[in-house]
Scaffold this motif. Structure first.
Motif, short mmCIF file in Angstrom:
data_model
loop_
_atom_site.label_atom_id
_atom_site.label_comp_id
_atom_site.label_asym_id
_atom_site.label_seq_id
_atom_site.Cartn_x
_atom_site.Cartn_y
_atom_site.Cartn_z
N THR A 1 44.17 40.41 30.74
CA THR A 1 43.56 41.25 31.54
C THR A 1 44.26 42.72 31.28
O THR A 1 45.34 42.79 31.18
N ARG B 1 51.37 37.42 40.33
CA ARG B 1 50.58 36.55 41.17
C ARG B 1 51.15 37.07 42.66
O ARG B 1 50.47 37.09 43.62
N THR C 1 40.76 44.39 45.98
CA THR C 1 39.79 43.44 45.53
C THR C 1 39.24 43.53 44.13
O THR C 1 39.07 42.44 43.64
N GLY D 1 41.78 41.44 42.16
CA GLY D 1 41.64 39.95 42.41
C GLY D 1 40.59 39.40 41.56
O GLY D 1 40.60 38.37 41.26
N ALA D 2 39.42 40.12 41.70
CA ALA D 2 38.21 39.64 41.03
C ALA D 2 38.55 39.75 39.34
O ALA D 2 37.96 38.74 38.67
N LEU E 1 41.31 39.04 37.91
CA LEU E 1 42.34 37.83 37.56
C LEU E 1 41.53 36.60 37.84
O LEU E 1 41.67 35.90 36.97
N ASP E 2 40.53 36.72 38.62
CA ASP E 2 39.79 35.19 38.92
C ASP E 2 38.76 35.30 37.50
O ASP E 2 38.37 34.15 36.78
N GLU E 3 38.43 36.37 37.05
CA GLU E 3 37.67 36.39 35.86
C GLU E 3 38.36 36.29 34.84
O GLU E 3 37.80 35.47 33.72
N LYS F 1 40.77 33.91 34.61
CA LYS F 1 41.12 32.63 34.59
C LYS F 1 39.71 31.92 34.19
O LYS F 1 39.86 30.91 33.55
N ARG F 2 38.57 32.29 34.44
CA ARG F 2 37.36 31.59 33.98
C ARG F 2 37.36 31.92 32.57
O ARG F 2 36.84 30.81 31.94
N LYS G 1 39.69 29.41 30.37
CA LYS G 1 39.13 28.01 30.69
C LYS G 1 38.16 27.92 29.60
O LYS G 1 38.06 26.95 28.95
N GLU H 1 48.09 28.02 30.41
CA GLU H 1 47.46 26.98 31.02
C GLU H 1 47.86 25.61 30.58
O GLU H 1 48.01 25.51 29.39
#
Length: 397
Positions: free
Chosen positions: A161, A222, A228, A231-232, A234-236, A238-239, A242, A302
């Protein structure tokens, strides 16, 4: 550009070749690229809509787009790349990597590496199914090493990121970010340039992100305040991580780290100077290894990514890169070893067998604490001597 749009088939190929030559000429690039900026859609449509048989035409147009991306910089350049990506360049270059020859895959991967540096385009790239075509280019020995480096660079950028989307850190921490690297406008950014010879630290107090080990850095990120959008993001990320791991990107990068071999399985000697068909240029390979280790240092955060490195016997090939003259490559290797040094015993054993520095393998030397046992009170005997006489009149003897 007019001939490229409505000329004869032969004329369109000739026009695309002329545009390619102009784009690769330093003296004319700036003026030429300023004009291309307003008509890049024609280049995108040519790459994406022409039949697969029009190999030279599509390859030339992709090379022009790559040169255009390399000439853009600053906020205006970022906007131009975003507009290019949203205009269909992502899908067109993915298609070219799928049905084009190896020579056309090189500029296609180059364009995607530049576009992957934009956070705004990463969701679109993932939705377009970019990961497997890029991984296939990295894993394809017949593709020029320069093109494999581009593809590895794109995957590297997708694994991370960008600084402006990370949690709010201090200004000192914010300086822990990108510098530009590469050959002929092809390197992309290096998020790890300040991590040279990074070693584990016992305390993170007062340390910048560049001085922290990967796990400590992740914990600090973290724990930092996020808005907002961050945070979005960071979630993206992680996806994306994966998806990259599930597409075997870790295994592909580990295979890229292995020394090149010929058809008989024997190591190929290093090539110096002019390119040879039997061996990649050392500069090209070094760039590819830098991107590969840069991707690994993010994917190995991961546990599944870490395990795949161990399964692929990637540790010896990673540790061997400590001898590289490239500071950026060594920085990535140190970050990976620091990450493994805080992991389970098999990873530390693998580093020791690979000859990694002692400060990464001394985890095995730490004494195992023994279970605590109750200790006798040294004052107990004295206290008994000073007890008063019993009711029978007899004292303690």
């Amino acid at each position: 550009m007019q001939i490229l749009q409505d000329g004869t088939p032969t004329g369109r190929v000739a026009a695309s070749k002329a545009l390619k030559n102009l784009a690769l000429t330093v003296e004319s690039r700036q003026k030429f690229m300023k004009e291309v900026e307003y008509s890049y859609q024609l280049l995108v449509d040519t790459i994406g809509n022409e039949p697969a048989s029009e190999v030279i035409l599509r390859e030339n147009c992709a090379t022009v787009l790559q040169a255009f991306c390399a000439s853009t910089s600053g906020p205006e350049g970022l906007e131009a790349r975003v507009a290019l990506g949203k205009g269909g360049a992502i899908e067109a270059c993915i298609q070219l990597m799928l049905d084009g020859p190896d020579t056309a895959r090189v500029p296609a991967a180059g364009v995607l590496q530049y576009l992957a540096q934009s956070e705004n385009l990463k969701p679109r790239m993932m939705a377009a199914g970019i990961v497997k075509p890029l991984a296939a280019v990295v894993d394809r020995d017949s593709v020029d090493m320069w093109g494999r480096a581009y593809a590895a660079g794109a995957l590297r950028w997708l694994s991370m990121t960008h600084a402006n989307m990370r949690p709010n850190m201090s200004s000192a921490d914010a300086s822990d970010e990108t510098t530009t690297t590469g050959r002929k406008g092809g390197g992309g950014g290096d998020d790890d340039a300040d991590d040279e010879d990074e070693v584990p630290s016992s305390s993170s107090a007062g340390m910048s992100l560049a001085q922290l080990t990967p796990k400590a850095r992740l914990r600090k990120l973290r724990g930092a305040p996020m808005d907002t959008a961050q945070g979005a993001a960071l979630d993206e990320m992680k996806r994306r991580t994966k998806a990259l791991i599930e597409a075997d990107c870790v295994k592909v990068m580990c295979r890229l780290l292995q020394p090149p071999k010929d058809e008989s399985g024997m190591p190929i000697a290093k090539a110096v100077g002019k390119k040879k068909k039997t061996a990649p240029r050392e500069a090209d390979r070094e760039l590819a290894l830098t991107h590969a280790t840069g991707a690994l240092r993010h994917l190995m955060l991961e546990p599944s990514g870490m395990r795949q490195v161990l399964e692929m016997n990637g540790v010896p090939h990673i540790a061997a890169l400590l001898e590289s003259p490239s500071t950026q490559l060594r920085a990535n290797v140190h970050a990976i070893l620091a990450l493994m040094s805080s992991s389970e015993k098999p990873f530390v054993n693998a580093m020791r067998n690979a000859g990694a520095p002692d400060h990464y393998t001394n985890l095995l030397e730490l004494p195992v604490p023994k279970p605590s046992t109750p200790q006798a009170d040294p004052m107990a005997f004295t206290q008994q001597l000073n007890r008063p006489a019993s009711s029978s009149g007899r004292g303690m003897t």
